[in-house]
Design an enzyme around this catalytic site. Structure first.
Site, PDB file in Angstrom:
ATOM      1  N   HIS A   1      49.319   0.987  -9.107  1.00  0.00           N
ATOM      2  CA  HIS A   1      49.307   2.561  -9.517  1.00  0.00           C
ATOM      3  C   HIS A   1      47.856   2.933  -9.632  1.00  0.00           C
ATOM      4  O   HIS A   1      47.589   4.132  -9.422  1.00  0.00           O
ATOM      5  CB  HIS A   1      50.173   2.725 -10.629  1.00  0.00           C
ATOM      6  CG  HIS A   1      51.685   3.021 -10.286  1.00  0.00           C
ATOM      7  ND1 HIS A   1      52.112   4.131  -9.671  1.00  0.00           N
ATOM      8  CD2 HIS A   1      52.699   2.526 -10.719  1.00  0.00           C
ATOM      9  CE1 HIS A   1      53.197   4.060  -9.603  1.00  0.00           C
ATOM     10  NE2 HIS A   1      53.750   3.185 -10.271  1.00  0.00           N
TER      11      HIS A   1
ATOM     12  N   HIS B   1      52.459  -4.267  -9.830  1.00  0.00           N
ATOM     13  CA  HIS B   1      53.035  -2.938  -9.509  1.00  0.00           C
ATOM     14  C   HIS B   1      52.227  -1.841 -10.150  1.00  0.00           C
ATOM     15  O   HIS B   1      51.663  -0.883  -9.692  1.00  0.00           O
ATOM     16  CB  HIS B   1      54.337  -2.793  -9.790  1.00  0.00           C
ATOM     17  CG  HIS B   1      55.016  -1.464  -9.675  1.00  0.00           C
ATOM     18  ND1 HIS B   1      56.083  -1.370  -8.748  1.00  0.00           N
ATOM     19  CD2 HIS B   1      54.808  -0.160 -10.299  1.00  0.00           C
ATOM     20  CE1 HIS B   1      56.437   0.057  -8.923  1.00  0.00           C
ATOM     21  NE2 HIS B   1      55.817   0.547  -9.791  1.00  0.00           N
ATOM     22  N   GLU B   2      51.870  -2.253 -11.646  1.00  0.00           N
ATOM     23  CA  GLU B   2      51.223  -1.187 -12.248  1.00  0.00           C
ATOM     24  C   GLU B   2      49.692  -1.210 -11.959  1.00  0.00           C
ATOM     25  O   GLU B   2      49.173  -0.031 -12.180  1.00  0.00           O
ATOM     26  CB  GLU B   2      51.347  -1.535 -13.731  1.00  0.00           C
ATOM     27  CG  GLU B   2      52.839  -1.642 -14.541  1.00  0.00           C
ATOM     28  CD  GLU B   2      53.588  -0.122 -14.031  1.00  0.00           C
ATOM     29  OE1 GLU B   2      52.998   0.744 -13.912  1.00  0.00           O
ATOM     30  OE2 GLU B   2      54.931  -0.375 -13.809  1.00  0.00           O
TER      31      GLU B   2
ATOM     32  N   GLY C   1      57.281  -0.481 -17.287  1.00  0.00           N
ATOM     33  CA  GLY C   1      55.851  -0.554 -17.071  1.00  0.00           C
ATOM     34  C   GLY C   1      55.702   0.867 -16.614  1.00  0.00           C
ATOM     35  O   GLY C   1      56.493   1.705 -16.143  1.00  0.00           O
TER      36      GLY C   1
ATOM     37  N   GLN D   1      51.197   8.167 -13.895  1.00  0.00           N
ATOM     38  CA  GLN D   1      52.604   8.467 -13.979  1.00  0.00           C
ATOM     39  C   GLN D   1      53.005   9.709 -14.924  1.00  0.00           C
ATOM     40  O   GLN D   1      53.893  10.202 -14.891  1.00  0.00           O
ATOM     41  CB  GLN D   1      53.650   7.224 -13.876  1.00  0.00           C
ATOM     42  CG  GLN D   1      53.333   6.492 -13.098  1.00  0.00           C
ATOM     43  CD  GLN D   1      54.418   5.444 -12.844  1.00  0.00           C
ATOM     44  OE1 GLN D   1      54.180   4.408 -13.674  1.00  0.00           O
ATOM     45  NE2 GLN D   1      55.510   5.511 -12.423  1.00  0.00           N
TER      46      GLN D   1
ATOM     47  N   CYS E   1      60.370   2.370  -8.991  1.00  0.00           N
ATOM     48  CA  CYS E   1      59.375   2.905  -9.505  1.00  0.00           C
ATOM     49  C   CYS E   1      59.915   4.163 -10.371  1.00  0.00           C
ATOM     50  O   CYS E   1      60.821   4.942  -9.554  1.00  0.00           O
ATOM     51  CB  CYS E   1      58.450   3.451  -8.472  1.00  0.00           C
ATOM     52  SG  CYS E   1      56.846   4.222  -9.228  1.00  0.00           S
ATOM     53  N   LEU E   2      59.731   4.794 -11.546  1.00  0.00           N
ATOM     54  CA  LEU E   2      60.080   5.871 -12.079  1.00  0.00           C
ATOM     55  C   LEU E   2      59.405   7.217 -11.529  1.00  0.00           C
ATOM     56  O   LEU E   2      59.959   8.206 -11.522  1.00  0.00           O
ATOM     57  CB  LEU E   2      59.362   5.808 -13.419  1.00  0.00           C
ATOM     58  CG  LEU E   2      59.954   4.595 -14.328  1.00  0.00           C
ATOM     59  CD1 LEU E   2      59.323   4.867 -15.774  1.00  0.00           C
ATOM     60  CD2 LEU E   2      61.347   4.672 -14.544  1.00  0.00           C
TER      61      LEU E   2
END
Ligand code: ZN
Length: 220
Positions: free
Chosen positions: A165, A161-162, A71, A76, A119-120
């Protein structure tokens, strides 16, 4: 095992390994913990069906693919709009798509479940974290048509999670101070390796690699 694929919640018969959006898109730099854009709520999208919005979705898919993410939220890639993309396979089901202006609801009666999360934007090892077992997201697609997603397990975790963000919240804001410290310190060690792998996978797709600063924002 045959994988069933759902695009924006609707089952499709055929789907390519690399989504068409990712094939078209450019690889962007993934923002890192410490950058303002990740720590503030994003703006609601008000214009649909534009070339800019389509290109952003393509670029986010390409960026997620080479970063091996499941995701990716718009902030991001340094864009403060309420939108995320996803591509996640679990138990023989692939969930892929994008959601704009998502609202996430969790089912409190189903309880919480602990799972490993990363997380990226915090490149490196993750941490264990409790999330609601079931979650649902409503929003719209690039044309402004309604999208409804719901599920459990890792998919529900990704949805939570997304959407977090887009509120300016990272998963490391939800863990203990000590765990957060451990994650950040490991991130600083692992970061060069992670960025190297992203560059290699970008080249494998014959795309231009994104440029990253020599050190992480939090290392300065
Ligand atoms: Zn993340």
């Amino acid at each position: 095992m045959t994988v069933r694929t759902f695009v924006n919640g609707v089952e499709v018969a055929d789907y390519p390994e690399l989504p068409e959006e990712a094939a078209r898109g450019k690889v962007l730099r993934v923002t890192e913990v410490g950058e303002k854009v990740l720590h503030n709520p994003c703006r609601t999208v008000t214009e649909f069906g534009t070339a800019e919005l389509r290109a952003l979705i393509d670029d986010m898919f390409a960026t997620m693919a080479i970063a091996e993410g499941v995701g990716l939220a718009a902030n991001q890639v340094d864009v403060d709009l309420r939108l995320f993309v996803f591509d996640l396979t679990e138990d023989g089901v692939r969930h892929v798509g994008h959601v704009i202006n998502p609202a996430c609801t969790i089912d409190l009666e189903e309880g919480n479940v602990e799972g490993e999360e990363g997380c990226l934007s915090v490149p490196g090892p993750g941490a264990g974290l409790f999330r609601a077992r079931r979650a649902a997201v409503t929003g719209v697609d690039v044309e402004g048509n309604a999208v409804e997603l719901s599920g459990e397990g890792y998919f529900a975790r990704m949805l939570q999670h997304e959407t977090d963000h887009l509120e300016g919240r990272l998963y490391i804001d939800l863990i203990s101070k000590r765990e957060r410290k451990r994650v950040i310190s490991e991130m600083l060690d692992f970061r060069p390796e992670v960025l190297e792998r992203r560059a290699e996978l970008t080249q494998a797709l014959s795309k231009e690699p994104a440029r990253y600063p020599a050190s992480a924002p939090l290392a300065k």
